[in-house]
Design a protein around this motif. Sequence first.
Motif, PDB file in Angstrom:
ATOM      1  N   ASP A  37     -18.471  45.009-100.379  1.00  0.00           N
ATOM      2  CA  ASP A  37     -18.460  46.452-100.585  1.00  0.00           C
ATOM      3  C   ASP A  37     -18.965  46.744-101.991  1.00  0.00           C
ATOM      4  OD1 ASP A  37     -16.071  46.138-102.350  1.00  0.00           O
ATOM      5  OD2 ASP A  37     -15.086  45.667-100.459  1.00  0.00           O
ATOM      6  N   TRP A  63     -10.631  43.641 -91.789  1.00  0.00           N
ATOM      7  CA  TRP A  63     -11.937  43.650 -92.456  1.00  0.00           C
ATOM      8  C   TRP A  63     -13.073  44.046 -91.517  1.00  0.00           C
ATOM      9  CZ3 TRP A  63     -12.918  39.557 -96.751  1.00  0.00           C
ATOM     10  CH2 TRP A  63     -14.180  39.711 -97.308  1.00  0.00           C
ATOM     11  N   PRO A  79      -8.594  47.446 -97.903  1.00  0.00           N
ATOM     12  CA  PRO A  79      -9.818  47.624 -98.673  1.00  0.00           C
ATOM     13  C   PRO A  79      -9.600  48.238-100.048  1.00  0.00           C
ATOM     14  CG  PRO A  79      -9.622  49.302 -96.950  1.00  0.00           C
ATOM     15  CD  PRO A  79      -8.485  48.340 -96.747  1.00  0.00           C
ATOM     16  N   PRO A  80     -10.641  48.113-100.954  1.00  0.00           N
ATOM     17  CA  PRO A  80     -11.898  47.383-100.752  1.00  0.00           C
ATOM     18  C   PRO A  80     -11.644  45.877-100.637  1.00  0.00           C
ATOM     19  CG  PRO A  80     -11.695  48.066-103.036  1.00  0.00           C
ATOM     20  CD  PRO A  80     -10.560  48.707-102.305  1.00  0.00           C
ATOM     21  N   TYR A  81     -12.455  45.216 -99.823  1.00  0.00           N
ATOM     22  CA  TYR A  81     -12.242  43.800 -99.543  1.00  0.00           C
ATOM     23  C   TYR A  81     -12.680  42.907-100.690  1.00  0.00           C
ATOM     24  CZ  TYR A  81     -11.436  46.012 -95.124  1.00  0.00           C
ATOM     25  OH  TYR A  81     -10.935  46.847 -94.148  1.00  0.00           O
TER      26      TYR A  81
END
Length: 425
Positions: free
Chosen positions: A111, A168, A141-143
């Motif tokens: 990301d 995810w 998230p963010p991953y």
Amino acid sequence: MKVLIVTYYWPPAGGPGVQRWLKFVKYLRDFNVEPIVFTAENPTYPITDVSLENEVPEGIEIVKCPIIEPNRILSKIKKENTQKSLGFLNPNPTLVDKALMYIRANYFIPDARKFWIRPSVKALKKYLSENKVDVVITTGPPYSVHLIGLKLKQQLKLKWIADFRDPWTSVDYFHLLPLTKKSLQKHYDLEEKVVKEADGVLMVSNHAKKKYEKKAKIIEVITNGFDDDGEKGKEEVVLDSKFTLTYIGMMSSERNPENLWEVLSEIAKENDEFANDFVLRFVGKVDNIISKRIKTSCIKNVEEVGYVPHHKAKQYQQQSQVLLIVVNNYPSAKEMIPGKTFEYLQAKRPVIGIGPEKGSLAEIIMEVGSGNVFSYDNKKDLKEFILNLYSQYKDGGVPNITGGIEKYHRKNLTKNLVNFIKRVS
């Protein structure tokens, strides 16, 4: 015991992403666990809510690291090409939109916060060399945040828990990304690496857990929940005099319950009294596409309140006659339980859900007996349910739902979290 929590979303961030770990941090000390929060120094949040800063426990150590946000640059490029839709993708994309989305999807993996990984690992290695912690927890998230945990695990051999607030590669927007085969495989590989190498994995629903349980060392479901927020002792809530149906949160173009608009329009057309009594209320941003669609219906009374602070949103939940929750119609929708679900239960008002009838959301709603969930094309049962609620409203009022919900209180969920941390450590 000390735990270090790595999270991008932290007050003054607003919206659902911040709630889970803000509430865990609030209660961890009750179970003799001292939290330390690592977060971004200069983040770009789509929504802010400064009132949430008041919920951060006094004396909590917060460590910050600067972040480079490509979204700031991309937003400048799009300045003359403003997206009208609140959806993940513009329904009428220009060439610039398509190009930027392609770049985002294939050059910012996992990301756009990927540039926070290296400086965060460097800062955390220094911090951990000077301060002992028992477990590091990353939440996404963010991953990209999980990749911080992965690198720390590989380099320092510490205990690490990966918390997936959303799964995810089955998150609601993933299938909308214009990913190349190479990029798609990279996501799958990174996801699998995180799940396999983490000492523990947390999920928020049983359906989401199924995807990961054969690969994870230890995996457990700890849902989101509700909190008192100092509400005990407040004045009794007065229900709306109108037959209100309230939706809390962003109503994006991918979250468009067309069957609901059709049913409400049909009932209003057939019943003038209902048309006058009924109010459709949105508390949060509403996509222009949806606003225009509703204007073409027979729904006469529509309120668009806009975004409000979290405590105010809870007031709207408690005073509404009926609450609306919608899960995006996408391939893995069964896994999704929107975070607001549990505050809806706390409000004790009937809930109308639009989503998979055998999904995780439906399981929660049915377990507590707070309402019903209807599939995206089920108009018949949805209409019957709304008419039954309206009949109750006319015949003395829609009653509160009294099902047991205490296991979803944030403090009880934190107790479960602490037990999991002890298993891992």
